[in-house]
Enzyme design. Sequence first.
Site, PDB file in Angstrom:
ATOM      1  N   ASP A 226      -7.947  -5.329   0.235  1.00 55.54           N
ATOM      2  CA  ASP A 226      -8.528  -6.158  -0.803  1.00 55.54           C
ATOM      3  C   ASP A 226      -7.998  -7.572  -0.853  1.00 55.54           C
ATOM      4  O   ASP A 226      -8.432  -8.372  -1.673  1.00 55.54           O
ATOM      5  CB  ASP A 226      -8.385  -5.463  -2.157  1.00 55.54           C
ATOM      6  CG  ASP A 226      -9.423  -4.377  -2.257  1.00 55.54           C
ATOM      7  OD1 ASP A 226     -10.525  -4.602  -1.738  1.00 55.54           O
ATOM      8  OD2 ASP A 226      -9.131  -3.308  -2.787  1.00 55.54           O
TER       9      ASP A 226
ATOM     10  N   HIS B 141       0.851  -1.191   0.000  1.00 51.57           N
ATOM     11  CA  HIS B 141       0.000   0.000   0.000  1.00 51.57           C
ATOM     12  C   HIS B 141       0.879   1.230   0.000  1.00 51.57           C
ATOM     13  O   HIS B 141       1.940   1.226   0.639  1.00 51.57           O
ATOM     14  CB  HIS B 141      -0.915   0.018   1.238  1.00 51.57           C
ATOM     15  CG  HIS B 141      -2.064   0.944   1.080  1.00 51.57           C
ATOM     16  ND1 HIS B 141      -1.964   2.289   1.368  1.00 51.57           N
ATOM     17  CD2 HIS B 141      -3.324   0.739   0.637  1.00 51.57           C
ATOM     18  CE1 HIS B 141      -3.124   2.861   1.104  1.00 51.57           C
ATOM     19  NE2 HIS B 141      -3.974   1.943   0.659  1.00 51.57           N
TER      20      HIS B 141
HETATM   21  N1  ACO Z   1       4.232  -7.648  -4.937  1.00 52.37           N
HETATM   22  C1  ACO Z   1       5.586  -7.655  -5.089  1.00 52.37           C
HETATM   23  N2  ACO Z   1       6.363  -6.562  -4.923  1.00 52.37           N
HETATM   24  C2  ACO Z   1       5.734  -5.415  -4.566  1.00 52.37           C
HETATM   25  C3  ACO Z   1       4.355  -5.335  -4.385  1.00 52.37           C
HETATM   26  C4  ACO Z   1       3.588  -6.503  -4.578  1.00 52.37           C
HETATM   27  N3  ACO Z   1       2.280  -6.500  -4.419  1.00 52.37           N
HETATM   28  N4  ACO Z   1       4.019  -4.064  -4.052  1.00 52.37           N
HETATM   29  C5  ACO Z   1       5.156  -3.368  -4.021  1.00 52.37           C
HETATM   30  N5  ACO Z   1       6.208  -4.184  -4.331  1.00 52.37           N
HETATM   31  C6  ACO Z   1       7.640  -3.821  -4.332  1.00 52.37           C
HETATM   32  C7  ACO Z   1       8.000  -3.010  -5.571  1.00 52.37           C
HETATM   33  O1  ACO Z   1       8.414  -3.843  -6.634  1.00 52.37           O
HETATM   34  C8  ACO Z   1       9.111  -2.142  -5.032  1.00 52.37           C
HETATM   35  O2  ACO Z   1      10.266  -2.926  -4.939  1.00 52.37           O
HETATM   36  P1  ACO Z   1      11.744  -2.262  -5.157  1.00 52.37           P
HETATM   37  O3  ACO Z   1      11.878  -1.250  -4.042  1.00 52.37           O
HETATM   38  O4  ACO Z   1      12.707  -3.393  -5.072  1.00 52.37           O
HETATM   39  O5  ACO Z   1      11.698  -1.627  -6.518  1.00 52.37           O
HETATM   40  C9  ACO Z   1       8.666  -1.830  -3.603  1.00 52.37           C
HETATM   41  O6  ACO Z   1       7.848  -2.960  -3.221  1.00 52.37           O
HETATM   42  C10 ACO Z   1       7.842  -0.540  -3.476  1.00 52.37           C
HETATM   43  O7  ACO Z   1       6.749  -0.613  -4.376  1.00 52.37           O
HETATM   44  P2  ACO Z   1       6.093   0.623  -5.135  1.00 52.37           P
HETATM   45  O8  ACO Z   1       5.414   0.143  -6.375  1.00 52.37           O
HETATM   46  O9  ACO Z   1       7.107   1.702  -5.277  1.00 52.37           O
HETATM   47  O10 ACO Z   1       5.019   1.100  -4.076  1.00 52.37           O
HETATM   48  P3  ACO Z   1       3.796   2.054  -4.356  1.00 52.37           P
HETATM   49  O11 ACO Z   1       3.491   2.707  -3.069  1.00 52.37           O
HETATM   50  O12 ACO Z   1       4.046   2.920  -5.534  1.00 52.37           O
HETATM   51  O13 ACO Z   1       2.620   1.030  -4.781  1.00 52.37           O
HETATM   52  C11 ACO Z   1       0.754  -0.416  -4.698  1.00 52.37           C
HETATM   53  C12 ACO Z   1       1.593   0.639  -3.949  1.00 52.37           C
HETATM   54  C13 ACO Z   1       0.327   0.111  -6.087  1.00 52.37           C
HETATM   55  C14 ACO Z   1      -0.498  -0.709  -3.895  1.00 52.37           C
HETATM   56  C15 ACO Z   1       1.624  -1.711  -4.864  1.00 52.37           C
HETATM   57  O14 ACO Z   1       2.005  -2.195  -3.582  1.00 52.37           O
HETATM   58  C16 ACO Z   1       0.902  -2.794  -5.656  1.00 52.37           C
HETATM   59  O15 ACO Z   1       0.936  -2.789  -6.897  1.00 52.37           O
HETATM   60  N6  ACO Z   1       0.188  -3.749  -4.952  1.00 52.37           N
HETATM   61  C17 ACO Z   1      -0.556  -4.756  -5.628  1.00 52.37           C
HETATM   62  C18 ACO Z   1      -1.889  -4.200  -6.098  1.00 52.37           C
HETATM   63  C19 ACO Z   1      -2.858  -3.958  -4.949  1.00 52.37           C
HETATM   64  O16 ACO Z   1      -3.049  -4.799  -4.089  1.00 52.37           O
HETATM   65  N7  ACO Z   1      -3.516  -2.781  -5.004  1.00 52.37           N
HETATM   66  C20 ACO Z   1      -4.520  -2.405  -4.014  1.00 52.37           C
HETATM   67  C21 ACO Z   1      -4.074  -1.244  -3.208  1.00 52.37           C
HETATM   68  S1  ACO Z   1      -5.241  -0.917  -1.919  1.00 52.37           S
HETATM   69  C22 ACO Z   1      -6.524  -0.144  -2.684  1.00 52.37           C
HETATM   70  O17 ACO Z   1      -6.415   0.514  -3.691  1.00 52.37           O
HETATM   71  C23 ACO Z   1      -7.785  -0.285  -2.042  1.00 52.37           C
END
Ligand code: ACO
Length: 430
Positions: free
Chosen positions: A365, A308
């Site tokens: 979720d 998140h």
């Molecule tokens: N699985 C694997 N790796 C992940 C995940 C994941 N679900 N989420 C983040 N990471 C990793 C990224 O690859 C990144 O790694 P790095 O530092 O080695 O490059 C690090 O964690 C940080 O991730 P970001 O994408 O920079 O984090 P951001 O805050 O931009 O994204 C998000 C948040 C979009 C929710 C992301 O965690 C994601 O895509 N999750 C999966 C989708 C999801 O569940 N969305 C629902 C969100 S809640 C809602 O909207 C109600």
Amino acid sequence: MPGDTITVKDNRSGKTAELPLLDGTAGAATVDIGPLAAQLGYLSLDPGFVSTASCKSAITYIDGDAGILLHRGYPIEQLAEHSTFPEVAYLLMHGELPTSHQLYSFNADIQRHWMIHEALRSFFSGFHYDAHPMAMMVGVVGSLSAFYHSELNIALEDHRRKSAVQLLAKMPTIAAACYRHSVGMPFVYPRTDLNYCENFLNMMFSIPGQPYYVDPVFVRALNLLFILHADHEQNASTSTVRVASSTGANPYACIAAGIAALWGPAHGGANEAVLAMLAEIGDIKRIPEYLDRAKDKNDPFRLMGFGHRVYKNFDPRATLIRKACHQVLEKLAHPDPLFELALALEEIALKDDYFIERKLYPNVDFYSGIIYRALSIPTNMFTVMFAIARTAGWVSHWLEMKADPAQKIARPRQLYVGSPPRDYVPLKQR
Ligand code: ACO
């Protein structure tokens, strides 16, 4: 403290700018970067708004490190335990919990508006039976201003409030119509003898000519899910609603824009994506394979329902939903294998260094889809369910910004990285 500033020194020109520090009622102080442009002529760059507050708001507060979520100051755990979705919607919209009289008239108001115009019903026949319900939602909600235009003077507060109630009231009716259209069942009219959640389940699942029993355990679970999804400060869809409405667009168009933004798998579409992922994993034995894929930078696969932007400790909504999952699934005659799989996946991921180091925890979720499945809500309706609930937040933010005299059209700038000026080359010379 009022009057505190941060001094920024420009090493190119030697000039300095004083940036005011603004304190909210909770959370980190915020730097007013206006003087950067006015005094130094610079813009600021923050893709994804990672460290930018886009507005002042008094609706919702999140402390992502401590896993705290407050609506108008009330902890989400207390609202989840004691409240109902309409009461939380009232709180978000009005700023205070309603008295019993206020809640009674708010519910009556919603019930008065939860029918949709008969002509709107015919819109659905234009959609193919297998159209995604979110596509229908975007289209039908966007068209509402064509039907309810007599109270659309957004300069008037009572018109704004009426539109907000219209939206809250009609979203479940439109959502259920999307579902009924997709399964070829006749639409069911809303019933004023049922509460918000009972009425929605009745519109979804009752069969003509047969009494429909609305299970109170399912009603409570739905009420909880709606409360937990009602608002989440300046998330992508709410920010979209704010940007659209900053132009003066009508509220129905703004909420349709919010629905479109919610649809993406990085936001509201995640609940649908979680179920698809669990079905694909299929077996506890295959979890390590999928965790490896999630960690592999060359693989686009991400563990859906994990991570998140704001919560870096735990998502308090996920904790509440996980508990509710157990209660709802106990009602089912057969255990849900996907729930067992989700529990195992959570356990393994939470012990994995990759997820620990990046502070990736299950979000709201990760479990919501399991409950929706238990309520017989089809997977492609999950994001629609989210949209019904988030309408409470969207309209509250819309009301807040419309009442703010400081509100301006949202018009970000950019760091231009394209070609420097050059002359047009005639076609024959290229
Ligand atoms: N699985 C694997 N790796 C992940 C995940 C994941 N679900 N989420 C983040 N990471 C990793 C990224 O690859 C990144 O790694 P790095 O530092 O080695 O490059 C690090 O964690 C940080 O991730 P970001 O994408 O920079 O984090 P951001 O805050 O931009 O994204 C998000 C948040 C979009 C929710 C992301 O965690 C994601 O895509 N999750 C999966 C989708 C999801 O569940 N969305 C629902 C969100 S809640 C809602 O909207 C109600």
